[in-house]
Each structure stands twice: as C-alpha cells, then as structure tokens.
Write a protein that holds these residues in place. Structure first.
Motif, PDB file in Angstrom:
ATOM      1  N   LEU A   1       5.051  39.662  23.906  1.00 37.44           N
ATOM      2  CA  LEU A   1       5.581  40.309  22.706  1.00 37.44           C
ATOM      3  C   LEU A   1       5.344  39.460  21.462  1.00 37.44           C
ATOM      4  O   LEU A   1       4.990  39.976  20.395  1.00 37.44           O
ATOM      5  CB  LEU A   1       7.080  40.576  22.888  1.00 37.44           C
ATOM      6  N   LEU A   2       5.538  38.132  21.623  1.00 36.50           N
ATOM      7  CA  LEU A   2       5.317  37.228  20.496  1.00 36.50           C
ATOM      8  C   LEU A   2       3.851  37.222  20.076  1.00 36.50           C
ATOM      9  O   LEU A   2       3.531  37.229  18.870  1.00 36.50           O
ATOM     10  CB  LEU A   2       5.781  35.815  20.868  1.00 36.50           C
ATOM     11  N   ALA A   3       2.954  37.236  21.048  1.00 33.91           N
ATOM     12  CA  ALA A   3       1.521  37.278  20.737  1.00 33.91           C
ATOM     13  C   ALA A   3       1.173  38.574  20.000  1.00 33.91           C
ATOM     14  O   ALA A   3       0.387  38.577  19.044  1.00 33.91           O
ATOM     15  CB  ALA A   3       0.703  37.155  22.022  1.00 33.91           C
ATOM     16  N   GLY A   4       1.767  39.685  20.447  1.00 34.26           N
ATOM     17  CA  GLY A   4       1.533  40.952  19.769  1.00 34.26           C
ATOM     18  C   GLY A   4       2.056  40.945  18.347  1.00 34.26           C
ATOM     19  O   GLY A   4       1.419  41.486  17.429  1.00 34.26           O
ATOM     20  N   LEU A   5       3.223  40.293  18.163  1.00 33.78           N
ATOM     21  CA  LEU A   5       3.802  40.207  16.823  1.00 33.78           C
ATOM     22  C   LEU A   5       2.929  39.365  15.905  1.00 33.78           C
ATOM     23  O   LEU A   5       2.695  39.729  14.733  1.00 33.78           O
ATOM     24  CB  LEU A   5       5.208  39.616  16.913  1.00 33.78           C
TER      25      LEU A   5
END
Length: 335
Positions: free
Chosen positions: A56-60
C-alpha cells in the motif's frame, strides 16, 4: 543515498529471512527470538500484514510522486515470501484434525501415550479419563498434575489399573505444580529411577523388558524479553529435557517441554522422533488452549526413539479446565 537505501533493504530483508530458521544461525534460544519463533502462525500473519502495508505504501508513493518505489516493493515481496515460509513449516508439520487412536485397534506391543498438562489439577478429570480409556493408554505423563487420586480411581472404575510415580517425594496433593507419570499394569512392573533433570519423573521396567519412560516439564520462558535469569534457567532445562530421549535407547519422553521443534535442543533429537509431527498433527497448537488450534504453540510433545518405535497415530485433544491440549500417540515397536 540510493545505495544506502538498498543496503537498508538488504538488512531488513535478511532480518525477515532469519526468522524462518534462527536455529541455523544459533539464535533460536536467544531472548526475544525464542519467543518469536514459538509462534510461527503469528509470525506468518505479521509478515503478511507487513507485506500488505508495504504494498500500500509503495502504491501511495507511486501515486503521489510518480515513482516506482522499488525498495518498498522488494521488501513487500520479501515479507510475503517469509510469511509463506512460516506457514509452510506449520503445514509440513501437519494440521490434521485427526481423532485419537482407539483402544480396540491396539496391537500386542503397542504403547499408547497421553501427555496432558492439568494446570495444577484444574483440568477436567472426567474428560481426561475418557481420553485415556478411549485410547487404551498405557502411559500418562501429567505435568502440573495436582492430586491424581480422583483420576486413578476413575480409571480403575473403567477397568484400567495405573501406578502413579512422581519425582519430588512431595505428595502431589501438596504440590499441584508437580509432575506425575502413570503406568498401566499391562506394561508390567515399573520402578523409579533417578531423575536427571528438574521437574522430570523417570521410571524403568523392573525386569528390564520394556521402554524407559520419562515425564518432563521444563520451566516456561518469560513471555516478554528481558528476564535474563529465567531465560538462562529455561535454556538449561529445555536442553536437559530434550537430551534425554537421544541418550537412552528405546526411551519414550513426553510432557510439556515449553519449547517447540524450532528451539535449538529440540532441533537435534538424534534418532528420536516427535510423534505428532510424524502423524501429521505437529503444527497444531497445544498452548494456550484458548486460542484456535492453528494459532497456538505446539509445546507439548511425545518423543520416542525412532530406532525402537514407529508412530501409528497421534492426535491433539481439547481438555476443558486446563490451558493445554493433550497429545495422544500410539507407538509400535519397530520390526
């Protein structure tokens, strides 16, 4: 800066992978690591959550900065792989919901063992008697036995005669945390032998024919890191208990080891085998019983000399009133 970022990824990734087999690195008995490796299902869940959060952090990051966040993606993949590894170990050891062996299916020479921590005698005696009688148990290892008189009387009513041994010299009714070892008359006469480890009960056949039987109960490790003296004590007692089976040909050693097969001394059992793992139930948690069977820790074991016995069947059984599940195993002489 980018190089430093990848160095950090390598370090964190190595830490993730180290949790899979800390024993290989000699860390399985280290304070903090010992507690973590005891709860593989929870370690798998934690790694999976980490993988999801990192994804999720990478996507953000990609959404906000139009970057690809390769380091975060790499860490997410590592966490997912490690989660799968922890789960794989549990599945390989076995999570079958098998029933205990039945008394009527026993063959001549079979030895059926029940290991059950009774939480100072708080366990449901009637339930334990049903398990013992149903399996036709020959040996019952009872850490934290409490007063075993009621159990023995109920077993006698069921037509099963047991002799009770304890290793303390103190009546079990006065020492509810003590360990008891019950031997059925079908195995012949047994006599006490000197216990070589704290909290253990050691008996041998009077005529020399039959397996050596040892009930064990090392001290529990501290739940949280930091209790240095208790960790030292736990390491010594687990090493002593785990070392008994490989040292004695034909031995059966069972009880609450307060350790899993991932802890150092339990990783190298020589010719000895863990009955639950051989029977495909070694991944089922025996403590605490309040947790679902696949989320607990398998710290109760029946070990036997694999050169003398094979495992016919084993099961992990719920017992009300105690915080442990019982392990029931049927062993058959080899040859």
């Amino acid at each position: 800066m980018r190089a430093f970022g990848w160095v950090l990824v390598v370090g964190i990734g190595a830490a993730f992978f180290a949790t899979l087999a800390p024993g290989v690195l000699g860390l399985s008995m280290a304070d903090g690591v010992a507690q973590l490796i005891a709860v593989r299902p929870w370690a798998a869940a934690a790694c999976l959550i980490a993988a999801l959060l990192l994804t999720l952090l990478a996507g953000l990051v990609r959404l906000l900065s139009d970057g690809r966040a390769p380091r975060l993606v790499t860490l997410a993949l590592i966490a997912a792989v490690v989660a799968a590894g922890h789960l794989g170990v549990v599945l390989v050891r076995g999570t079958s919901d098998t029933q205990p062996p039945l008394a009527e299916t026993a063959q001549p020479g079979d030895v059926t063992v029940v290991a059950v921590n009774m939480l100072g005698g708080s366990g449901d005696t009637a339930r334990v008697v049903d398990v013992i009688a149903g399996a036709g148990a020959d040996v019952v290892m009872v850490p934290e036995a409490g007063d075993t008189d009621e159990m023995v009387r109920a077993l006698a009513v069921a037509g099963l005669t047991f002799t009770v041994f304890d290793g303390t010299g103190v009546p079990l009714s006065a020492d509810p945390r003590g360990t008891a070892l019950l031997v059925r008359d079908t195995l012949g006469e047994y006599v006490p032998a000197a216990a070589s480890t704290p909290g253990s009960v050691h008996v041998v056949p009077a005529d020399g024919t039959g397996p050596t039987l040892i009930a064990v109960h090392p001290i529990a490790p501290p739940v949280f890191p930091g209790a240095t003296e208790r960790m030292r004590w736990w390491r010594a007692e687990v090493a002593d208990a785990a070392g008994l089976c490989p040292q004695i040909p034909g031995a059966i050693v069972a009880g609450d080891f307060n350790a899993t097969l991932d802890h150092g001394p339990m990783r190298d059992l020589g010719t000895c085998i863990d009955a639950a793992t051989k029977a495909g139930v070694g991944g089922v948690g025996t403590w605490p019983a309040s947790l679902p069977r696949l989320l607990g820790t398998p710290i109760d074991h029946v070990l036997a000399d694999g050169a003398a016995f094979s495992v016919v069947r084993a099961a992990v059984v719920d017992i009300t009133g105690t915080d442990h599940r019982a392990v029931v195993a049927r062993l058959r002489p080899v040859g």
